[in-house]
Design a protein around this motif. Structure first.
Motif, PDB file in Angstrom:
ATOM      1  N   VAL A 173       0.835  -1.210   0.000  1.00 46.88           N
ATOM      2  CA  VAL A 173       0.000   0.000   0.000  1.00 46.88           C
ATOM      3  C   VAL A 173       0.859   1.246   0.000  1.00 46.88           C
ATOM      4  N   ARG A 174       1.946   1.217   0.787  1.00 46.09           N
ATOM      5  CA  ARG A 174       2.817   2.387   0.831  1.00 46.09           C
ATOM      6  C   ARG A 174       3.473   2.651  -0.521  1.00 46.09           C
ATOM      7  N   SER A 220       2.240   1.720  -3.442  1.00 45.46           N
ATOM      8  CA  SER A 220       1.180   2.192  -4.371  1.00 45.46           C
ATOM      9  C   SER A 220       0.882   3.660  -4.157  1.00 45.46           C
TER      10      SER A 220
END
Length: 336
Positions: free
Chosen positions: A288-289, A291
């Motif tokens: 997530v980081r 992305s």
């Protein structure tokens, strides 16, 4: 019951002691039995109190005493030591210095230069007066004194000695002899008879009984000590087999295998699952980081365009570049 082994001689009497009478032998056994019955509860209670006292001393009283000692030093000793060292001693030295120079030194000067000469003068006058009195006594009072002494001797002392020697002394001896024999007949002889024929035999019997009672109490105390130790060991063994050993067996045979089984079957898989969930969570967060970082880069590129490429500068040779720039500037000026 004689618990101590005694060596007997050929006649059956103990060595170093005289043969005992039938009264002593008859008194000894029942007295020792009664003493054992009476002393045994007292000795057991005493041993229990000793054990409790030692436990309290080692676990409560000694740490409490050390804490109280430290607290007492902190509250009383150290402040007084500091007060003595930093206040009273300097103040005492100052007072001593003041007393020396305000009292002792002036007093010494006064004694040396005033009182000593005055005392010498008074002593000289007193010696003169004493010499005069001695002369008056030797020349005038001595003959009169001898006469008075002679009159007192032959008018008072000699008659008094004669009256004492020939009147008072015989009367006093007669009175003393009468009183002595009266007191002896009325008091001394009856008291001697009572002492000799009543008190001495009773005292000997009581002494034998008291000695046997004391010896019996000593034997009973020692026997009660052995019995108390045996009872204490029995109670300790009973407590160990009733409480300690079952608890140890339950811990060793039941709780330890159950704990190992719970650890192997439940806790270890749960821990592995938690660690796996943690790894998956960290990987998801990392994805997530990344992305979010890529989306933020794309948005910035769409809004502001591609960033300019930075020109690499060789910082290892700054002096050569400066020299080249300075040479070019000088050549341009020369051409102009």
């Amino acid at each position: 019951m004689d618990l101590e082994k005694r060596q007997a001689d050929r006649h059956g009497a103990p060595q170093g002691r005289e043969p005992e009478g039938c009264l002593v032998v008859a008194i000894r056994l029942p007295v020792r039995i009664v003493a054992l019955v009476v002393v045994l509860p007292v000795r057991m209670v005493w041993d229990a109190l000793v054990v409790v006292g030692r436990v309290l001393r080692d676990t409560v009283l000694r740490p409490l005493g050390r804490a109280l000692a430290w607290l007492g030093k902190a509250l009383f000793v150290w402040p007084f030591v500091a007060l003595w060292r930093w206040a009273l001693v300097p103040a005492g030295r100052g007072v001593a210095w003041l007393v020396k120079w305000l009292v002792v030194v002036p007093a010494g000067w006064l004694y040396r230069w005033v009182l000593t000469p005055v005392g010498h003068g008074i002593a000289w006058v007193a010696r003169g007066v004493w010499a005069g009195l001695n002369w008056v006594y030797a020349r005038l009072l001595t003959p009169v004194g001898h006469g008075i002494v002679w009159l007192v001797r032959y008018l008072v002392v000699v008659p008094a000695v004669w009256v004492y020697q020939w009147v008072l002394a015989p009367v006093g001896r007669a009175v003393a002899w009468t009183v002595y024999w009266t007191c002896r007949v009325l008091f001394v002889l009856p008291v001697q008879a009572v002492w000799r024929w009543v008190l001495v035999p009773v005292g000997r019997v009581l002494a034998v009984i008291g000695r046997e009672v004391w010896t019996a109490l000593g034997h009973a105390w020692r026997v009660a000590g052995h019995i108390s130790v045996a009872v204490g060991r029995f109670l300790g063994t009973l407590f160990r087999w009733i409480f300690v050993e079952p608890v140890r067996w339950v811990y060793r045979s039941v709780l330890t295998p159950v704990g190992h089984a719970v650890r192997d079957a439940v806790l270890r898989p749960v821990a592995d699952a938690v660690r796996a969930v943690g790894r998956v969570t960290r990987q998801a967060l990392t994805s997530v980081r990344e992305s979010v970082r890529q989306a933020r880069y794309d948005v910035r590129r769409m809004l502001f365009g591609e960033p300019r490429e930075r020109v690499a500068v060789d910082r290892r040779e700054p002096r050569r570049s400066e020299a080249r720039t300075l040479g070019r500037s000088t050549t341009a000026l020369t051409k102009d």
